[in-house]
Design a protein around this motif. Structure first.
Motif, mmCIF file in Angstrom:
data_model
loop_
_atom_site.group_PDB
_atom_site.id
_atom_site.type_symbol
_atom_site.label_atom_id
_atom_site.label_comp_id
_atom_site.label_asym_id
_atom_site.label_seq_id
_atom_site.Cartn_x
_atom_site.Cartn_y
_atom_site.Cartn_z
ATOM 1 N N LYS A 39 0.755 -1.234 0.019
ATOM 2 C CA LYS A 39 -0.114 -0.064 -0.012
ATOM 3 C C LYS A 39 0.843 1.137 -0.141
ATOM 4 N N GLU A 40 0.348 2.225 -0.470
ATOM 5 C CA GLU A 40 1.008 3.573 -0.234
ATOM 6 C C GLU A 40 0.940 4.156 1.129
ATOM 7 N N ARG A 41 2.014 5.056 1.372
ATOM 8 C CA ARG A 41 2.153 5.772 2.597
ATOM 9 C C ARG A 41 0.826 6.698 2.801
ATOM 10 N N GLU A 42 0.703 6.438 3.987
ATOM 11 C CA GLU A 42 -0.698 6.993 4.633
ATOM 12 C C GLU A 42 -0.490 8.271 5.777
ATOM 13 N N PHE A 43 -1.190 9.113 5.521
ATOM 14 C CA PHE A 43 -1.123 10.209 6.823
ATOM 15 C C PHE A 43 -1.554 9.482 7.970
ATOM 16 N N VAL A 44 -1.038 9.742 8.991
ATOM 17 C CA VAL A 44 -1.613 9.137 10.328
ATOM 18 C C VAL A 44 -1.923 10.545 11.201
ATOM 19 N N ALA A 45 -1.037 11.303 11.485
ATOM 20 C CA ALA A 45 -1.480 12.303 12.387
ATOM 21 C C ALA A 45 -0.254 13.358 12.315
ATOM 22 N N ALA A 46 -0.486 14.647 12.705
ATOM 23 C CA ALA A 46 0.520 15.681 12.818
ATOM 24 C C ALA A 46 0.063 16.677 13.788
ATOM 25 N N ILE A 47 1.430 17.350 14.389
ATOM 26 C CA ILE A 47 1.170 18.264 15.438
ATOM 27 C C ILE A 47 2.081 19.604 15.156
ATOM 28 N N ARG A 48 1.716 20.664 15.258
ATOM 29 C CA ARG A 48 2.503 21.806 15.433
ATOM 30 C C ARG A 48 2.950 22.030 16.823
ATOM 31 N N THR A 87 -1.326 16.526 4.461
ATOM 32 C CA THR A 87 -1.390 14.917 4.415
ATOM 33 C C THR A 87 -0.537 14.234 3.277
ATOM 34 N N ASP A 88 -0.019 15.193 2.427
ATOM 35 C CA ASP A 88 0.931 14.868 1.422
ATOM 36 C C ASP A 88 2.291 14.170 2.018
ATOM 37 N N PRO A 89 2.648 13.170 1.694
ATOM 38 C CA PRO A 89 3.997 12.900 2.276
ATOM 39 C C PRO A 89 5.039 13.693 1.695
ATOM 40 N N ARG A 90 5.019 13.876 0.223
ATOM 41 C CA ARG A 90 6.063 14.899 -0.271
ATOM 42 C C ARG A 90 6.326 16.294 0.297
#
Length: 120
Positions: free
Chosen positions: A39-48, A102-105
């Motif tokens: 599967k492709e890489r999938e966004f999970v979560a992020a924090i400032r 959410t884009d890994p790039r």
């Protein structure tokens, strides 16, 4: 550099906490992606890191929580009620400015990944 840890083999329904420690600099945004086999890489979560504002993949809201400890330059991913479909390599990511994508790039810095395996 980013160093992720905390992965392992757990049973469905268990909880697990991942850690990501940054060294060498601080980042405006840090987060997590995952990639399951085939599967492709999938966004999970992020924090400032300054404000603590968080963003989650819709499918994971309520089960996954990310937080930070700025004194340790570390973020955490608390995963609960794990399911076999959560099995993946989990990557810690970071970018200099505070925008969350959410884009890994859009993430310039990646850790080495930590394997999470959930058995049924």
């Amino acid at each position: 550099q980013l160093q992720a840890s905390g992965g392992g083999l757990v049973q469905a329904g268990d909880s697990l906490r991942l850690l990501c420690s940054a060294s060498g600099r601080t980042f405006g945004t840090m987060g997590w992606f995952r990639q399951a086999p085939g599967k492709e890489r999938e966004f999970v979560a992020a924090i400032r890191t300054s404000s603590g504002y968080t963003s989650y993949a819709d499918s994971l809201k309520g089960r996954f929580t990310t937080s930070r400890d700025n004194a340790k330059n570390t973020i955490y991913l608390q995963m609960s009620t794990l399911r076999p479909e959560d099995t993946a390599v989990y990557y810690c990511v970071a970018r200099v400015n505070v925008a969350i994508f959410t884009d890994p790039r859009q993430y310039d810095y990646w850790g080495q990944g930590t394997q999470v395996t959930v058995s049924s």
